[in-house]
Design an enzyme around this catalytic site. Structure first.
Site, PDB file in Angstrom:
ATOM      1  N   LYS A  44       6.680  -7.642  -1.434  1.00 54.94           N
ATOM      2  CA  LYS A  44       6.325  -6.322  -1.987  1.00 54.94           C
ATOM      3  C   LYS A  44       6.967  -5.196  -1.171  1.00 54.94           C
ATOM      4  O   LYS A  44       7.537  -4.267  -1.722  1.00 54.94           O
ATOM      5  CB  LYS A  44       4.802  -6.171  -1.970  1.00 54.94           C
ATOM      6  CG  LYS A  44       4.321  -4.748  -2.196  1.00 54.94           C
ATOM      7  CD  LYS A  44       2.817  -4.648  -2.168  1.00 54.94           C
ATOM      8  CE  LYS A  44       2.221  -4.323  -0.828  1.00 54.94           C
ATOM      9  NZ  LYS A  44       2.307  -2.951  -0.343  1.00 54.94           N
ATOM     10  N   ASN A  45       6.877  -5.312   0.158  1.00 56.21           N
ATOM     11  CA  ASN A  45       7.314  -4.201   0.999  1.00 56.21           C
ATOM     12  C   ASN A  45       8.833  -4.080   1.120  1.00 56.21           C
ATOM     13  O   ASN A  45       9.334  -3.108   1.683  1.00 56.21           O
ATOM     14  CB  ASN A  45       6.679  -4.300   2.389  1.00 56.21           C
ATOM     15  CG  ASN A  45       5.192  -3.985   2.340  1.00 56.21           C
ATOM     16  OD1 ASN A  45       4.680  -3.563   1.298  1.00 56.21           O
ATOM     17  ND2 ASN A  45       4.495  -4.202   3.449  1.00 56.21           N
TER      18      ASN A  45
ATOM     19  N   ASP B  83      -0.618  -6.174   9.097  1.00 59.61           N
ATOM     20  CA  ASP B  83      -0.987  -6.692   7.773  1.00 59.61           C
ATOM     21  C   ASP B  83      -1.569  -8.108   7.821  1.00 59.61           C
ATOM     22  O   ASP B  83      -2.016  -8.624   6.791  1.00 59.61           O
ATOM     23  CB  ASP B  83       0.233  -6.670   6.830  1.00 59.61           C
ATOM     24  CG  ASP B  83       0.576  -5.258   6.374  1.00 59.61           C
ATOM     25  OD1 ASP B  83      -0.166  -4.324   6.719  1.00 59.61           O
ATOM     26  OD2 ASP B  83       1.598  -5.091   5.674  1.00 59.61           O
TER      27      ASP B  83
ATOM     28  N   ARG C  57      -2.353   8.111   7.880  1.00 65.55           N
ATOM     29  CA  ARG C  57      -1.015   7.866   7.345  1.00 65.55           C
ATOM     30  C   ARG C  57      -0.196   9.135   7.062  1.00 65.55           C
ATOM     31  O   ARG C  57       0.146   9.448   5.921  1.00 65.55           O
ATOM     32  CB  ARG C  57      -1.104   6.985   6.094  1.00 65.55           C
ATOM     33  CG  ARG C  57      -1.926   5.744   6.340  1.00 65.55           C
ATOM     34  CD  ARG C  57      -1.822   4.740   5.241  1.00 65.55           C
ATOM     35  NE  ARG C  57      -0.652   3.897   5.362  1.00 65.55           N
ATOM     36  CZ  ARG C  57      -0.366   2.895   4.532  1.00 65.55           C
ATOM     37  NH1 ARG C  57      -1.153   2.633   3.539  1.00 65.55           N
ATOM     38  NH2 ARG C  57       0.714   2.179   4.720  1.00 65.55           N
TER      39      ARG C  57
ATOM     40  N   ARG D  44      -2.576  -5.443  -5.991  1.00 67.48           N
ATOM     41  CA  ARG D  44      -1.468  -4.590  -5.570  1.00 67.48           C
ATOM     42  C   ARG D  44      -0.425  -5.385  -4.786  1.00 67.48           C
ATOM     43  O   ARG D  44       0.753  -4.999  -4.764  1.00 67.48           O
ATOM     44  CB  ARG D  44      -1.989  -3.454  -4.668  1.00 67.48           C
ATOM     45  CG  ARG D  44      -2.877  -2.469  -5.384  1.00 67.48           C
ATOM     46  CD  ARG D  44      -3.167  -1.290  -4.475  1.00 67.48           C
ATOM     47  NE  ARG D  44      -2.020  -1.020  -3.651  1.00 67.48           N
ATOM     48  CZ  ARG D  44      -2.041  -0.871  -2.329  1.00 67.48           C
ATOM     49  NH1 ARG D  44      -3.168  -0.931  -1.681  1.00 67.48           N
ATOM     50  NH2 ARG D  44      -0.945  -0.649  -1.658  1.00 67.48           N
TER      51      ARG D  44
ATOM     52  N   CYS E  24      -3.297   2.548   0.569  1.00 70.21           N
ATOM     53  CA  CYS E  24      -4.525   1.998   1.145  1.00 70.21           C
ATOM     54  C   CYS E  24      -5.156   2.970   2.132  1.00 70.21           C
ATOM     55  O   CYS E  24      -4.446   3.624   2.899  1.00 70.21           O
ATOM     56  CB  CYS E  24      -4.199   0.708   1.908  1.00 70.21           C
ATOM     57  SG  CYS E  24      -4.288  -0.757   0.909  1.00 70.21           S
TER      58      CYS E  24
END
Ligand code: UD1
Length: 417
Positions: free
Chosen positions: A22-23, A306, A121, A398, A116
Site C-alpha cells: 500500500k505504502n 507499523d 502528523r 484501508r 490514521c
C-alpha cells in the site's frame, strides 16, 4: 460490512500470498501526475485507500482501467490542480499530490490531508522542502496553496527529521526541477526505493534511494512505462505474527525477505523457527509459546512502527515481561485498551507500554481505532477464547487486502456481518 465475528482458539497454518505494498502503491499512483504518457502498474493491492487514490486521480481528469490488479493509467487529460477536499481528507497519502500538481500546473491547491489518528502528523517537512526548491506556500481555510513563477530549482536539502512522506515529496518535486537536488537525512524505506525505481523507469535520474543521501538530477520531462509494486512488508510481518501467536506455521509467498530483517530478528528472538527463500518466508511456532521481546520503533532499517501493535499482542500472550517503545508517533497505543479488555496485562505509559504475558486472552466486543491496531485486534480475536466482535472494521480494509478470507484459509473462522 461493519463488524467481524471471530471464533477464537485457532491455530493458523498454511500458505498466504502477500499483496502489493500500500505504502508504495499510493505515492506511485500520485506520481503519475508528473507525466502525460501511459502508465501500467501491476501488483496494485485492492484496498479502500487505493480506491480513494484512484478516485482522486479520476477527479483530476486521468483515465484509469483496473483489470486483475493491473492499473492502466492515462494521465494526459489531467486538467485541474485542486482535487476534491472530501476525498483528500480521507487519506494522509493525498499530501503526495501537492508536488506533482505544482510541477505540472505551476500551482496546486489541496485540503489538509487526513489519515490514521496515531499522532498529530504535521506536514511542515513536506512544505519546507518545496519552499527550498522555490515554491511559495500559503495556508488558507484549511487549504494549502503552493505556487511557482518559474520551474523549481534543484538544491541541497537537509531534512531535519527522518520522514518517509517528506522524502517522497521532495524527491518527486526535484525530478523535473532544474539542476541537481541532494536530499540529506533521507528516509531509507523500501517504499522510497520503489518510488525512485518507478520514476527512473519514466526517465528520471535518481540515485541513492535507500540510503540517507539521495541525488536527483532534474530532467525536462517524463515518459510512460510499466512498473510492478513491491510486496507489502507490513502485511507479511502481520501474517508471521499470526503464526507466532497461534502456535502455527505460516509460509508467506510473493514477499521480499530482505525488507523484514528487523522484524524477523525479533520473531526469531521470540523463539520462532524461520526459514527464508528468494521470495518467501516460513515461520514455525508449533507447540511453542513465544518468549516476550522488547521492541523500540525507529526509521528503516529499524523496527517499523507499523508492526508495533502486532508485537504488543505477541508480548501479551508470551512468556515474560517486555517493554514496547514507540518513537515515531505520539498516539499509537489506542488498540492496547482493547487488548486490556480481552485480559492482556498492559500498562500504558507515555511513549511505551509494559506487557506481562498471560496464558490466554478472552473474547470481548472491541473497537478498532486505526489500521494496524485493527489488524492486531482481529488476530487477537483469532486466538482468544470465545467469540470476539470487532467493530469499526473499515480501518483494516484501508491496508489489508482480503484479510478475513486470507486468515480463514489459514484456519481462522471470521465472519463479516
Ligand atoms: C509513512 C507510512 C506509515 C508509517 C510511517 C513511518 C504511508 C502512507 N504511511 O507515514 O504507514 O507508519 O511512514 O514509517 O506511507 N513528521 C513531521 N513533519 C512532517 C512529516 C512527518 O514532523 O512534515 C514526523 C511525523 O509526525 C512522525 C515522523 O516525522 O513523527 C515520521 O513520519 P513519516 O515518516 O513522514 O510518516 P508518514 O510518511 O506520514
Amino acid at each position: 460490512m461493519n463488524k467481524l465475528h471471530i471464533e477464537g482458539d485457532k491455530k493458523l497454518n498454511g500458505t498466504v500470498l502477500i499483496s502489493g505494498a500500500k505504502n508504495a502503491a499510493l505515492p506511485i499512483l500520485f506520481m503519475t501526475i508528473l507525466t502525460k504518457k501511459n502508465i501500467e502498474l501491476s501488483n496494485v493491492p485492492k484496498l479502500t485507500d487505493i480506491g480513494i487514490a484512484i478516485k482522486l486521480l479520476k477527479s483530476l481528469g486521468a483515465k484509469i482501467i483496473n483489470k486483475n490488479k493491473i492499473l492502466y493509467i492515462d494521465p494526459s487529460e489531467i486538467n485541474t490542480f485542486c482535487p476534491p477536499y472530501n476525498l483528500v481528507k480521507k487519506i494522509r497519502a493525498s499530501i503526495w499530490m501537492l508536488s506533482p500538481l505544482l510541477t505540472r500546473f505551476g500551482k496546486a491547491k489541496i485540503f489538509f490531508p487526513g489519515g490514521c489518528k496515531i499522532g498529530c502528523r504535521p506536514i511542515n517537512l513536506h512544505l519546507n522542502g518545496l519552499k527550498e526548491l522555490g515554491a511559495k506556500i500559503i495556508k488558507e481555510n484549511n487549504y494549502i496553496i503552493a505556487s511557482i513563477q518559474e520551474p523549481l530549482r534543484g538544491k541541497y536539502i537537509y531534512i531535519e527529521k527522518i520522514s518517509v512522506g517528506a522524502t517522497i515529496t521532495i524527491m518527486s518535486a526535484a525530478t523535473l526541477a532544474k539542476g541537481l537536488t541532494i536530499i540529506e537525512n533521507a528516509a531509507k524505506e523500501p517504499e522510497i526505493i520503489d518510488v525512485a525505481n518507478f520514476l527512473n523507469t519514466l526517465g528520471a535520474k535518481i540515485t541513492g534511494a535507500g540510503s540517507n543521501k539521495i541525488y536527483i538530477e532534474g530532467v525536462f520531462k517524463l515518459n510512460g512505462g510499466y512498473h510492478k509494486i513491491i510486496p507489502d512488508r507490513i502485511e507479511t510481518g502481520t501474517f508471521l505474527v499470526a503464526a507466532a501467536i497461534s502456535q502455527g506455521l505460516i509460509i508467506c509467498h510473493n514477499t521480499e525477505p530482505k525488507h523484514l530483517i528487523s522484524v524477523l530478528k525479533k520473531l526469531s528472538e521470540s523463539g520462532a523457527n524461520i526459514t527464508i527463500g528468494k521470495d518467501w518466508i516460513k515461520l514455525n511456532m508449533q507447540k511453542k509459546t513465544p518468549q516476550a521481546v522488547n521492541i523500540s520503533t525507529s526509521p528503516y532499517p529499524g523496527f517499523p512502527t507499523d508492526m508495533q501493535p502486532q508485537f504488543a499482542l505477541l508480548n501479551s500472550i508470551a512468556k515474560g515481561k517486555s517493554i514496547v517503545v514507540e518513537n515515531i508517533f505520539e498516539n499509537r497505543f489506542n488498540y492496547a485498551q482493547e487488548l486490556i479488555k480481552m485480559g492482556a496485562k498492559i500498562k500504558i505509559k507515555n511513549n511505551y507500554i509494559i506487557c506481562t504475558g498471560v496464558p490466554r486472552l478472552f473474547s470481548k466486543n472491541i473497537f478498532s481505532t486505526d489500521l494496524r491496531g485493527s489488524a492486531t485486534l482481529i488476530l487477537a480475536g483469532c486466538i482468544a477464547k470465545g467469540i470476539t466482535v470487532v467493530n469499526n472494521i473499515h480501518h483494516f480494509q484501508r491496508g489489508y487486502e482480503l484479510f478475513p478470507s486470507k486468515l480463514n484459509k489459514l484456519g481462522a473462522n471470521i465472519q463479516c456481518i
